[in-house]
Motif scaffolding. Structure first.
Motif, short mmCIF file in Angstrom:
data_model
loop_
_atom_site.label_atom_id
_atom_site.label_comp_id
_atom_site.label_asym_id
_atom_site.label_seq_id
_atom_site.Cartn_x
_atom_site.Cartn_y
_atom_site.Cartn_z
N LEU A 210 1.17 -1.42 -0.10
CA LEU A 210 0.22 0.04 0.15
C LEU A 210 1.29 0.83 0.33
CD1 LEU A 210 -3.07 -1.34 2.20
CD2 LEU A 210 -2.43 -1.32 0.18
N THR A 211 2.03 1.05 0.27
CA THR A 211 2.89 2.62 0.32
C THR A 211 3.26 2.73 -0.98
OG1 THR A 211 3.66 1.79 2.47
CG2 THR A 211 4.95 2.92 1.40
N ARG A 212 3.78 1.67 -1.61
CA ARG A 212 4.67 1.16 -2.74
C ARG A 212 3.13 2.19 -4.24
NH1 ARG A 212 5.04 2.98 -6.87
NH2 ARG A 212 6.69 1.55 -8.43
N PHE A 213 1.65 1.48 -3.88
CA PHE A 213 0.83 2.15 -4.59
C PHE A 213 0.19 2.54 -3.47
CE2 PHE A 213 2.41 -2.53 -5.63
CZ PHE A 213 3.02 -1.80 -7.70
N ARG A 214 0.12 3.60 -4.04
CA ARG A 214 -0.75 4.38 -2.65
C ARG A 214 -1.76 4.42 -2.99
NH1 ARG A 214 -0.79 5.99 2.38
NH2 ARG A 214 -2.90 7.42 3.20
N GLU A 215 -2.27 4.98 -4.29
CA GLU A 215 -3.82 5.38 -5.02
C GLU A 215 -4.48 3.66 -4.51
OE1 GLU A 215 -0.29 6.06 -8.48
OE2 GLU A 215 -0.86 4.48 -7.17
N ILE A 216 -4.57 2.76 -4.49
CA ILE A 216 -4.90 1.78 -3.91
C ILE A 216 -5.26 1.71 -2.71
CG2 ILE A 216 -4.58 -0.69 -3.15
CD1 ILE A 216 -4.63 -0.93 -5.77
N GLN A 217 -4.54 1.97 -1.49
CA GLN A 217 -5.01 2.70 -0.34
C GLN A 217 -6.46 3.84 0.07
OE1 GLN A 217 -3.57 1.92 3.01
NE2 GLN A 217 -5.55 2.69 3.15
N ASP A 218 -5.84 4.86 -1.03
CA ASP A 218 -7.08 5.81 -1.50
C ASP A 218 -8.36 5.61 -1.93
OD1 ASP A 218 -5.19 7.46 -0.62
OD2 ASP A 218 -4.23 8.33 -2.60
N TYR A 219 -8.05 4.91 -3.08
CA TYR A 219 -9.13 3.40 -3.61
C TYR A 219 -10.29 2.54 -2.52
CZ TYR A 219 -11.97 0.42 -5.48
OH TYR A 219 -13.27 -0.92 -6.71
N MET A 220 -9.87 2.18 -1.89
CA MET A 220 -10.14 1.42 -0.28
C MET A 220 -10.89 2.37 0.09
SD MET A 220 -7.12 -1.23 -0.01
CE MET A 220 -7.74 -2.21 1.52
N GLU A 221 -9.46 3.68 0.70
CA GLU A 221 -10.89 4.48 1.50
C GLU A 221 -11.77 4.92 1.51
OE1 GLU A 221 -9.84 4.89 5.14
OE2 GLU A 221 -8.15 2.97 4.77
N ALA A 222 -11.72 5.40 0.22
CA ALA A 222 -12.99 6.47 -0.34
C ALA A 222 -14.10 5.15 -1.07
CB ALA A 222 -12.63 6.84 -1.94
N LYS A 223 -14.29 4.61 -1.33
CA LYS A 223 -15.04 2.93 -1.32
C LYS A 223 -15.84 2.97 0.03
CE LYS A 223 -15.16 3.35 -5.45
NZ LYS A 223 -16.34 3.69 -6.54
N LYS A 224 -14.73 2.56 1.35
CA LYS A 224 -15.36 2.76 2.59
C LYS A 224 -16.27 3.76 2.35
CE LYS A 224 -11.50 1.58 4.23
NZ LYS A 224 -10.85 0.77 5.38
N ASP A 225 -15.86 4.97 2.23
CA ASP A 225 -16.58 6.35 2.58
C ASP A 225 -17.52 6.17 1.86
OD1 ASP A 225 -15.02 7.38 4.52
OD2 ASP A 225 -13.63 8.53 3.31
N GLU A 226 -17.83 5.77 0.52
CA GLU A 226 -19.05 6.21 -0.28
C GLU A 226 -20.53 5.35 0.45
OE1 GLU A 226 -20.67 4.16 -4.69
OE2 GLU A 226 -18.41 4.84 -3.99
N ALA A 227 -19.57 3.86 0.71
CA ALA A 227 -20.83 2.52 1.40
C ALA A 227 -21.16 3.57 2.63
CB ALA A 227 -19.81 1.70 2.21
N ARG A 228 -20.26 4.05 3.42
CA ARG A 228 -20.99 4.91 5.04
C ARG A 228 -22.11 5.94 4.85
NH1 ARG A 228 -14.66 5.13 6.17
NH2 ARG A 228 -14.22 3.31 7.41
N LYS A 229 -21.89 6.33 4.11
CA LYS A 229 -22.23 7.16 3.45
C LYS A 229 -24.03 7.82 2.38
CE LYS A 229 -22.97 11.41 0.37
NZ LYS A 229 -22.32 12.45 -0.94
N ASN A 230 -23.72 5.83 1.17
CA ASN A 230 -24.95 5.56 1.07
C ASN A 230 -25.53 4.37 1.67
OD1 ASN A 230 -24.91 8.16 -0.46
ND2 ASN A 230 -22.67 6.99 -1.59
N GLY A 231 -24.65 3.59 2.21
CA GLY A 231 -25.34 2.86 2.43
C GLY A 231 -25.25 1.15 1.26
N PHE A 232 -24.15 1.65 -0.05
CA PHE A 232 -24.55 0.79 -0.76
C PHE A 232 -23.30 1.81 -2.14
CE2 PHE A 232 -27.70 3.86 -2.61
CZ PHE A 232 -27.01 4.59 -3.38
N ILE A 233 -22.51 0.66 -2.53
CA ILE A 233 -21.53 1.28 -3.77
C ILE A 233 -22.12 0.89 -5.29
CG2 ILE A 233 -19.80 1.52 -1.99
CD1 ILE A 233 -20.04 -0.93 -4.84
N LYS A 234 -20.95 1.62 -6.03
CA LYS A 234 -21.90 1.73 -7.26
C LYS A 234 -20.47 1.20 -8.36
CE LYS A 234 -26.09 4.64 -7.95
NZ LYS A 234 -26.96 5.56 -8.88
N THR A 235 -21.05 0.05 -9.42
CA THR A 235 -20.46 -0.30 -10.39
C THR A 235 -20.10 0.66 -10.99
OG1 THR A 235 -21.41 -1.12 -11.77
CG2 THR A 235 -20.86 -2.60 -9.80
#
Length: 942
Positions: free
Chosen positions: A806-831
């Motif tokens: 996750l240090t080398r591929f920081r974008e993956i870490q950012d993506y994971m956190e963004a998806k968790k935030d999206e789920a917390r906000k909406n109760g769902f994520i979208k493809t």
């Protein structure tokens, strides 16, 4: 239903007594048990109760009404027989807080909510019924409880809301074989297992009725029991006379219980009251407010939302319950259903459907698998409340509609086809079905290619994901407030159940026509929501487009070689016996290897192995994870037990069972693909499940040898390569990984190089294996502990691998956190394509639940997008093959793989075309790659 409603006549003095306790449990089990109000309190049963009460009030126009509840489980019957109702399950925890809300709902309707300490609801109903008759009033009891049939008499009727049917004394005779005044005597002899009423052992309803009719009463029967000729019956009655008397005291309703209110207090109120509006708004039931035409001017509050364990996690429940689209429709209780058994009437209906431009259709058959089923009848609906049933394959029918003895005529199937084929194949007429892929196969079997289609099951699935189920019965309750007729109601249950061709046409009419009617009503609610909620593309381009493709795949099936299966079963059986002997030798004695309890005793008590744990029952756990930990320590007996279990499962689930799954008509296996069963849009397979055949073991791979091509053909397998990894690189915009895929670099070797800091050409197999585990583990939200199990290292070392990645591929870490935030906000994520994947418990206080939800939030958009891409490719495949003049048939979809049956002469051209369609169907920043292989069986093709 139409027949029942014809009796719906009330007078100005009629008292309606509603069995509230019965309503509560019907409501609880009818609706999803994961709905909460804005305060986080479960309200699924409350909503169901409200829906049933609004329907009852609308249908019955009751002048006087009360809802009667059980005050508590304890009452005078427990003093008589302490074991009374001892076998009842505990009240579900999420139902307990709803009892008070349901009583509040009753009062909000302006209806008394009555109960009396020490008595059951049935006793109060019996008392009010007696009082009403003494005052010259008529009574309607609203309940499905058979115990209340003892109250039936002149001026007293029961309305069964489950069957939408009024019942009188003749129904008591049909149920118990006696007149209502003797129902208690019959129940006293037969007992009631559901309430733990003992009765007399060996005497059922039929025998009890025979005895009571012969001797006149229970007392007379018991007094003369010694005269009975049958020895067993005589002895049972003599020995259990006291049980019969106790049972009578338990089932006899007390019609002199204290009453809380007078009849005048039961006078019906106006539904349009501020109290009702306030209650509905407080619970978040905006759709009910809308459906009743009520006005709510108060500030809007959050809607009720689906949750697990009372945790609010999702979007508005109101989006699922909009009734505005059906405003002005004929109430479903006032339906008019037509039996079509003459050609002129059928032609009239076909003409009306063509003029309307749409028709809901459904088929009744003899089997749940289309390839095994015979067509029994067809139903259709053009406007709500107007539906018809066309019987074509019923057997042994009598004229139940007219009460005569003549056979009800059925149109010849060829005549029905002649009229319906032009309609069902007319491109200008939309055909609406629920799980219509089944009906497409049935119509195809009689030469009708139905098109175009809409599917209410898939509309619901696209709009609401896994917030609730998508079966027609559940949607009817949820969105129409209507309990449908159940299959068991018309076909019977257990050993007495018949196939639909043996169902009386009179019963089949209402059941089948209702299916079409409900489907049409659901379509009118669901279809407009697509545009409103911006879900048109997911439905039109993916789900609707794939229906005819899947229907054809299921109908085609795949050929299976029984000789290969039998040989494998024999070999597996021999190997199991050898393994079992080795296990017994290591244990020092014989025991049942398949028994978890006996195995636990051997491993942990006798052999003293460490690391065991006990279950709630006090037995040793021999679950797979427990045994795998022991096997990792090199314990031979455990290794052999795991090998035995795996082989036994392969034998029972596949090599034995698949022989029985071969359709004798076609010589092929016809699996069923569920289109609305997963949160991410992936297809699942059942009857049999062909998606879970193991491929990591030699024995698992061998099972695929039994799946073969027809003579002159080969099986073609085309498999997406690392599709979710490619999507992760694209969606997270990981430039290094994207470029690696573009350059066709070994992605696992690259990851090892980047994470472990070694040159690409110096990556060892061990480092590559670790990198591969991290690559795939990351997109599933793997923990250090989980990765450590895979790699056989310490959790601390595995956590360090993840940290470096996750240090080398920081974008993956950012993506994971963004998806968790999206789920917390909406109760769902979208493809990528807009599909909603519901994420429950993302805000849960329970750490384990929350962590699992977070892993879902990370993986669902990747797995869901991969599923969407696969479906898009499948939807385009038939046209692409046809355009190229190729005759391949698509047979199976298994995760990221498609399987085709292809003429040998066309294999190379077909493989190239399929690869091209699969690789070009999506437009993302990373190229998709599909790998093709072929052979005479599935194992060699893969």
């Amino acid at each position: 239903m139409a027949q029942a409603n014809a009796q719906n006549v009330t007078d100005n003095n009629e008292i309606f007594l509603v069995d509230g306790s019965g309503y509560i449990f019907r409501a609880y089990y009818a609706l999803p048990q994961n709905l909460t109000n804005p305060h986080g309190v479960p309200v699924g049963a409350v909503l169901g109760f409200v829906n049933m009460m609004t329907k009852l009030l609308a249908d019955m126009h009751a002048p006087f009404i009360a809802v009667i509840f059980d005050a508590a489980r304890q009452n005078f019957r427990y003093d008589i027989y302490p074991e009374y109702k001892a076998n009842r399950d505990e009240t579900p925890e999420d139902l307990k807080p709803q009892f008070g809300l349901i009583r509040e709902a009753t009062k909000a309707f302006g209806i008394p909510a009555l109960e009396m300490e020490g008595f059951e609801a049935d006793d109060l109903i019996a008392t009010y019924t007696r009082m009403a008759r003494e005052q010259g009033k008529t009574v309607t009891i609203v309940s499905s409880d058979k115990d209340l049939m003892q109250l039936l008499t002149d001026g007293v009727r029961i309305f069964d809301p489950m069957k939408a049917k009024f019942m009188g004394p003749e129904d008591a005779f049909e149920k118990f074989g006696v007149t209502p005044d003797k129902v208690v005597d019959v129940q006293s002899l037969a007992g009631d297992p559901s309430d733990n009423v003992p009765g007399v052992p060996g005497i059922g309803i039929k025998t009890a009725a025979q005895l009571i009719n012969e001797y006149g009463s229970l007392d007379e029967l018991l007094a003369r029991a010694g005269d009975i000729k049958q020895p067993k019956r005589r002895e049972a009655l003599i020995e259990n006379a006291e049980k019969a008397r106790i049972s009578r005291r338990l089932v006899q309703l007390d019609d002199h219980a204290p009453v809380p209110v007078a009849f005048e207090d039961m006078r019906a109120r106006d539904l349009h009251s501020p109290t009702l509006v306030a209650f509905l708004a407080e619970q978040g039931f905006k759709s009910v407010i809308s459906r009743l035409g009520l006005k709510h001017d108060a500030p809007s509050s959050p809607d009720s939302i689906p949750a697990k364990a009372g945790i609010q996690t999702g979007p508005s429940m109101d989006s699922r319950l909009r009734g505005n689209a059906t405003k002005g429709d004929t109430p479903i209780s006032e339906n008019v259903y037509t039996l079509i058994n003459d050609i002129k009437t059928l032609q009239d209906w076909a003409d009306q459907a063509r003029a309307a431009g749409m028709v809901a259709v459904d088929t009744e058959t003899t089997n749940l698998t289309p390839a095994m089923a015979d067509l029994v009848g067809i139903s259709m609906a053009i406007t709500p409340g107007q539906a018809a049933y066309i019987p074509v394959g019923h057997k042994g029918q009598v004229d139940l509609l007219g009460g005569g003895d003549t056979t009800i005529p059925q149109l010849p199937l060829k005549d029905v086809i002649a009229v319906l084929k032009p309609l069902l194949e007319d491109e200008s007429v939309l055909k609406i079905g629920h799980n219509i892929k089944y009906d497409l196969q049935m119509f195809a079997g009689i030469g009708i290619n139905v098109t175009p289609v809409d599917d209410t099951m898939l509309l619901s699935y696209v709009l609401d994901g896994t917030e609730h189920g998508h079966g027609m019965d559940e949607l009817s309750t949820l969105m129409l407030g209507h309990e449908t007729i159940k299959y068991n109601d018309v076909a019977g249950t257990g050993k007495n159940q018949v196939t639909f061709d043996r169902v009386d046409i009179a019963k089949a009419l209402d059941y089948a026509a209702e299916d079409a009617d409900v489907t049409l009503r659901l379509h009118r609610i669901l279809k407009p929501r697509l545009a409103q909620e911006k879900m048109v593309s997911v439905y039109e381009d993916i789900e609707r487009a794939i229906v005819p493709v899947i229907a054809e795949m299921e109908r085609t099936g795949i050929k299976v070689d029984t000789t290969v299966l039998k040989q494998m079963s024999h070999e597996f059986g021999m190997k199991l016996a050898t393994l079992e002997s080795a296990i017994h030798k290591l244990a020092g004695h014989e025991f049942n290897v398949a028994s978890p309890k006996q195995l636990g005793v051997v491993l942990f008590d006798e052999m003293g192995l460490q690391g065991g744990s006990k279950t709630k029952t006090g037995d040793w756990s021999t679950a797979a994870d427990v045994l795998e930990d022991l096997a990792a320590q090199g314990i031979e007996i455990v290794e052999k037990v795991l090998e035995w279990r795996q082989l036994a499962k392969l034998k029972s689930t596949y090599t034995d069972a698949l022989q029985n799954d071969i359709n004798p008509k076609t010589g092929r296996v016809h699996t069923s693909f569920s289109l609305a069963g997963t949160n991410t849009g992936r297809l699942s397979s059942s009857d049999p499940n062909l998606q879970n055949i193991p491929i990591r073991t030699d024995e698992g791979r061998r099972i695929r040898e039994a799946f073969i091509a027809e003579d002159g053909h080969v099986l073609l397998s085309v498999d997406y390569s690392q599709v979710e990894l490619r999507l992760a690189a694209a969606l997270a915009d990981v430039k290094a990984l994207k470029q690696a895929f573009i350059d066709k670099v070994d992605i696992h070797a690259l990851t090892a190089s980047q994470v472990f800091g070694v040159p690409l050409d110096q990556v060892t197999p061990e480092l590559r294996r670790a990198a591969k585990a991290v690559n795939f583990g990351i997109i599933y939200g793997i923990s250090g502990w989980g990765l450590a199990k895979q790699l056989g290292c310490e959790p601390g070392e595995a956590n360090e691998f993840i940290r470096k990645y996750l240090t080398r591929f920081r974008e993956i870490q950012d993506y994971m956190e963004a998806k968790k935030d999206e789920a917390r906000k909406n109760g769902f994520i979208k493809t990528v394509y807009g599909r909603k994947c519901v994420i429950n418990n993302i805000n849960a206080k329970n750490g384990a639940w929350r962590a699992f939800a977070e892993r879902q939030a990370i993986n669902a958009p990747l797995q869901g997008t991969a599923a969407d891409i696969m479906k898009l490719a499948m939807a385009r495949m038939p046209h692409a093959l046809k355009q190229a003049g190729l005759s391949a048939r698509m047979l199976l979809q298994v995760h990221d793989e498609l399987v085709f049956e292809v003429p040998e002469a066309e294999i190379e051209q077909t493989a190239a075309l399929v690869k091209h369609v699969m690789e070009s169907v999506a437009h993302i920043d990373v190229p998709l790659s599909a790998e093709a292989g072929w052979g005479k069986n599935w194992a060699t093709a893969h």
